[in-house]
Write an enzyme that holds these catalytic residues in place. Sequence first.
Site, short mmCIF file in Angstrom:
data_model
loop_
_atom_site.label_atom_id
_atom_site.label_comp_id
_atom_site.label_asym_id
_atom_site.label_seq_id
_atom_site.Cartn_x
_atom_site.Cartn_y
_atom_site.Cartn_z
N THR A 61 -0.17 28.21 91.52
CA THR A 61 -0.37 29.65 91.36
C THR A 61 0.98 30.34 91.18
O THR A 61 1.99 29.68 90.94
CB THR A 61 -1.22 30.20 92.55
OG1 THR A 61 -1.51 31.56 92.29
CG2 THR A 61 -0.49 30.09 93.88
N LYS A 65 3.01 29.03 87.27
CA LYS A 65 2.02 28.55 86.29
C LYS A 65 2.62 28.18 84.93
O LYS A 65 2.10 27.31 84.24
CB LYS A 65 0.94 29.61 86.08
CG LYS A 65 -0.05 29.73 87.23
CD LYS A 65 -1.09 30.78 86.88
CE LYS A 65 -2.23 30.79 87.86
NZ LYS A 65 -3.36 31.60 87.38
N ASP A 106 -8.75 28.68 84.32
CA ASP A 106 -9.05 30.12 84.40
C ASP A 106 -10.06 30.54 83.34
O ASP A 106 -10.93 31.37 83.56
CB ASP A 106 -7.77 30.96 84.25
CG ASP A 106 -6.93 30.92 85.51
OD1 ASP A 106 -7.50 30.69 86.60
OD2 ASP A 106 -5.70 31.11 85.42
N GLY A 132 -4.41 45.05 79.33
CA GLY A 132 -3.32 44.27 79.91
C GLY A 132 -2.86 43.16 78.99
O GLY A 132 -3.65 42.60 78.21
N ALA A 133 -1.57 42.86 79.07
CA ALA A 133 -1.00 41.81 78.22
C ALA A 133 -0.03 40.96 79.03
O ALA A 133 0.99 40.49 78.53
CB ALA A 133 -0.30 42.44 77.01
N ALA A 136 -2.19 37.03 83.11
CA ALA A 136 -3.63 36.86 83.34
C ALA A 136 -4.46 37.11 82.08
O ALA A 136 -5.58 36.62 81.98
CB ALA A 136 -4.07 37.80 84.45
N ARG A 157 -0.02 49.11 78.52
CA ARG A 157 0.91 50.23 78.74
C ARG A 157 2.15 50.04 77.87
O ARG A 157 2.62 50.97 77.22
CB ARG A 157 1.28 50.24 80.24
CG ARG A 157 2.30 51.26 80.62
CD ARG A 157 2.55 51.22 82.11
NE ARG A 157 3.04 49.90 82.57
CZ ARG A 157 3.31 49.62 83.83
NH1 ARG A 157 3.12 50.52 84.78
NH2 ARG A 157 3.74 48.42 84.17
N ILE A 226 -10.91 41.18 86.43
CA ILE A 226 -10.51 39.93 87.08
C ILE A 226 -9.97 40.20 88.49
O ILE A 226 -9.78 39.28 89.26
CB ILE A 226 -9.52 39.11 86.24
CG1 ILE A 226 -8.18 39.81 86.13
CG2 ILE A 226 -10.07 38.83 84.86
CD1 ILE A 226 -7.11 38.84 85.64
N GLY A 249 -14.87 40.18 89.70
CA GLY A 249 -13.96 39.06 89.42
C GLY A 249 -14.02 37.89 90.39
O GLY A 249 -13.43 36.84 90.13
P1 ATR Z 1 -0.26 38.97 85.49
O1 ATR Z 1 0.51 37.71 85.27
O2 ATR Z 1 -1.06 38.95 86.77
O3 ATR Z 1 -1.06 39.40 84.33
P2 ATR Z 1 1.91 40.69 84.83
O4 ATR Z 1 2.37 39.67 83.87
O5 ATR Z 1 2.93 41.35 85.66
O6 ATR Z 1 0.84 40.08 85.81
O7 ATR Z 1 1.06 41.78 84.05
C1 ATR Z 1 0.50 42.82 84.66
C2 ATR Z 1 -0.27 43.62 83.63
O8 ATR Z 1 -0.72 44.81 84.29
C3 ATR Z 1 0.58 44.08 82.44
O9 ATR Z 1 -0.23 44.20 81.31
C4 ATR Z 1 1.06 45.45 82.92
O10 ATR Z 1 1.41 46.34 81.87
P3 ATR Z 1 2.91 46.31 81.28
O11 ATR Z 1 2.96 45.15 80.35
O12 ATR Z 1 3.05 47.62 80.59
O13 ATR Z 1 3.84 46.16 82.44
C5 ATR Z 1 -0.20 45.95 83.59
N1 ATR Z 1 0.07 47.01 84.57
C6 ATR Z 1 0.56 46.86 85.81
N2 ATR Z 1 0.66 48.07 86.42
C7 ATR Z 1 0.21 49.00 85.53
C8 ATR Z 1 0.03 50.43 85.53
N3 ATR Z 1 0.36 51.16 86.63
N4 ATR Z 1 -0.46 51.03 84.43
C9 ATR Z 1 -0.79 50.31 83.34
N5 ATR Z 1 -0.65 48.97 83.26
C10 ATR Z 1 -0.17 48.30 84.33
#
Ligand code: ATR
Length: 284
Positions: A61, A65, A106, A132-133, A136, A157, A226, A249
């Site tokens: 985890t 990963k 996953d 989200g990008a 996950a 974002r 999720i 999720g």
């Molecule tokens: P994970 O590996 O769990 O997906 P991560 O790689 O840190 O974690 O990604 C978190 C995701 O949540 C990203 O898409 C992030 O957006 P950014 O790429 O702009 O950082 C999104 N995210 C986290 N906090 C956010 C917020 N307050 N508003 C909008 N998007 C958010």
Amino acid sequence: MKKAFVLGHPINHSKSPLIHNYWINKYQLNATYEALDYDEQHLTEFLEILRDGTFVGGNVTLPHKIEIAKLCDELSPDAKLIGATNTLYFQNSAQKHAVLIGANTDMFGFLKNLDRESVGWDENLQTAIVLGAGGASRAIIAALIQRSCKNIVLLNRTLGKAKNLRSEFSSLQITSKLQADILENFAKYAPGADILVNTTSIGMNNTHFDNLPLNKLPSKCLVTDIVYTPLITPLLRDAEELGLNVVGGLGMLLHQAVPGFEKWFGVRPQVDDSLTNLIVSSLN
Ligand code: ATR
């Protein structure tokens, strides 16, 4: 005695020991499953222990990963597509030079959860919106591609990250069309969505999206998250209030554990109500 593990840093938040030890007890196996905390600097040291034959395999985890995938001998097709691994096992384990396989379950967990909770959700799947990008989101995109989703809209974002992800997946031979845009443009895509998936960390501890007009989604749209802490996130609660179908999720977490357990211990475990209740009570 067969030994398996979950590796991470930190690791105390992981629900995997509860899940796998529930099954070890249920099926009365001579096996253990333990949490191991190794930081990035000690990953190769851990790999030596793993290759020594101490363990039959285990889970990986955060934050390992992606790094661990580079240290495996081979990756499963899912792990290759997703670019990360969460499950390790050995092929030819009876031989001296067993091959370490990195898999990713996953995508399996995500799909199994929806197949169980929303039968027929993928019939004639035209458009999916993925919020989200980050790490996950990759398994979710891969899963939607596998179910032949025609259009996948990545909203994030930070636009650059969504665009990078789109380019990465588009460079593979896939039939799905991928688009990338900023979260603020949600309303533009919402009316065409068959499914909305949140892969961001928003929702954890009841945090919520600002200005996400869910009322623009069509009534047939399935909304899933999720995030499973809380079980019903503010996004799911709002969607439910609008009369949309929602799937939480937690099922993804439980189902992603199934293939690893079967590989290590030779028993295909069931996600039953007692397991679900056990994990739910551990969240409170
Ligand atoms: P994970 O590996 O769990 O997906 P991560 O790689 O840190 O974690 O990604 C978190 C995701 O949540 C990203 O898409 C992030 O957006 P950014 O790429 O702009 O950082 C999104 N995210 C986290 N906090 C956010 C917020 N307050 N508003 C909008 N998007 C958010």
